[in-house]
Design an enzyme around this catalytic site. Structure first.
Site, PDB file in Angstrom:
ATOM      1  N   ASP A   6      79.063  58.463  28.409  1.00  0.00           N
ATOM      2  CA  ASP A   6      79.045  57.329  27.486  1.00  0.00           C
ATOM      3  C   ASP A   6      80.446  56.733  27.420  1.00  0.00           C
ATOM      4  O   ASP A   6      81.432  57.395  27.762  1.00  0.00           O
ATOM      5  CB  ASP A   6      78.605  57.782  26.091  1.00  0.00           C
ATOM      6  CG  ASP A   6      77.968  56.660  25.279  1.00  0.00           C
ATOM      7  OD1 ASP A   6      76.755  56.727  25.048  1.00  0.00           O
ATOM      8  OD2 ASP A   6      78.698  55.715  24.894  1.00  0.00           O
TER       9      ASP A   6
ATOM     10  N   ASN B 112      70.097  55.973  30.900  1.00  0.00           N
ATOM     11  CA  ASN B 112      69.564  55.506  29.622  1.00  0.00           C
ATOM     12  C   ASN B 112      70.424  54.448  28.938  1.00  0.00           C
ATOM     13  O   ASN B 112      69.931  53.729  28.057  1.00  0.00           O
ATOM     14  CB  ASN B 112      69.417  56.725  28.690  1.00  0.00           C
ATOM     15  CG  ASN B 112      69.134  56.329  27.264  1.00  0.00           C
ATOM     16  OD1 ASN B 112      68.017  55.919  26.927  1.00  0.00           O
ATOM     17  ND2 ASN B 112      70.145  56.430  26.409  1.00  0.00           N
TER      18      ASN B 112
ATOM     19  N   TYR C 296      67.317  40.066  27.324  1.00  0.00           N
ATOM     20  CA  TYR C 296      66.918  41.465  27.266  1.00  0.00           C
ATOM     21  C   TYR C 296      65.689  41.712  28.135  1.00  0.00           C
ATOM     22  O   TYR C 296      65.638  42.693  28.892  1.00  0.00           O
ATOM     23  CB  TYR C 296      66.631  41.854  25.818  1.00  0.00           C
ATOM     24  CG  TYR C 296      66.395  43.325  25.610  1.00  0.00           C
ATOM     25  CD1 TYR C 296      67.453  44.229  25.652  1.00  0.00           C
ATOM     26  CD2 TYR C 296      65.122  43.827  25.363  1.00  0.00           C
ATOM     27  CE1 TYR C 296      67.255  45.587  25.453  1.00  0.00           C
ATOM     28  CE2 TYR C 296      64.904  45.186  25.165  1.00  0.00           C
ATOM     29  CZ  TYR C 296      65.969  46.055  25.210  1.00  0.00           C
ATOM     30  OH  TYR C 296      65.756  47.406  25.037  1.00  0.00           O
TER      31      TYR C 296
END
Length: 249
Positions: A37, A90, A156
């Site tokens: 991350d 993810n 999106y």
């Protein structure tokens, strides 16, 4: 339930929400987990949670939109644990929503950089490492917005349709290498991304879900772990809806 003993898994966007629960679930099944991350403090918190449960995890700070970062993430994973067996790509973002003609170019670029390019870069570097190891499994987080259109969310929707297309294409290209590649397509989930919904927005979302509730991050994590496990050994190229029945076609 789905043994991942002695396997090494990368989970991107693992500082919270779906990614954190996925990392924890992989670790609970016996995997060595790389928590990747951009957010160092929150990512380390995920590692701490895994270690508190006697799991094995390492944090690697990674910007998934950077080729160099993603390449280093995979190289460090193999250096630390010796191989790469699975990945849950993810990491994703949601920017300001509105009519297509009023979208800001910087928001559009950010969505495509993280949500779509980030998935491509993940697979670009994960697939060779898995091929060197005799195969593996990848799950990409798409969305119900990768399967159907939603008004006021053109950027999106485009980014997540791209994830589904990349997943299907990669699955065909690398099946002979023993690498299965699938996508999980969440509906509305109780995550930081949905935490800012107003009461009326939340009620409208729930009213459109046949199961009459929003999903939990753990439910997406469960699907990701199953898709990466040997229990799903004949599943590849599939976008799996986990949305309480909202998208059925």
């Amino acid at each position: 339930m789905y043994s991942m003993d002695n396997k090494t898994v990368i989970v991107t966007g693992a500082s919270g929400g779906i990614g954190r629960e996925s990392a924890r679930r992989f670790a609970a099944e016996g995997a060595n987990v790389v928590v990747a991350d951009v957010a160092e403090e929150e990512g380390q918190e995920t590692v701490d949670l895994i270690e508190e449960d006697d799991g094995e995890a390492t944090f690697i700070q990674t910007d998934v939109s950077s080729d160099d970062d993603v390449a280093s993430m995979v190289d460090e994973t193999v250096e630390i644990y010796g191989s790469l067996d699975a990945a849950h790509n993810n990491a994703g973002i949601l920017t300001e929503m509105g009519p297509l003609t009023e979208l800001d170019e910087s928001d559009w670029d950010a969505l495509l950089d993280v949500n779509t390019k980030g998935i491509w870069l993940g697979m670009k570097h994960e697939i060779p490492a898995m091929a060197d190891n005799g195969g593996g499994s990848i799950v990409n987080t798409a969305s119900e917005a990768g399967l159907v259109g939603f008004p006021m969310a053109a950027g999106y929707v485009a980014s997540k349709h791209g994830v589904v297309g990349l997943t299907r294409t990669a699955a065909l290209e690398y099946a002979d290498d023993g690498i299965r590649i699938n996508a999980v397509c969440p509906g509305p989930i109780e995550t930081p991304m949905t935490a800012g919904l107003e009461d009326d927005q939340r009620e409208a979302e729930i009213a459109d879900i046949p199961m009459s509730r929003m999903g939990e991050p753990e439910e997406i994590a469960n699907a990701a772990v199953w898709l990466c496990s040997d229990e799903a050994s004949f599943v590849t190229g599939h976008p799996l809806s986990v949305d309480g029945g909202r998208v059925t076609d």
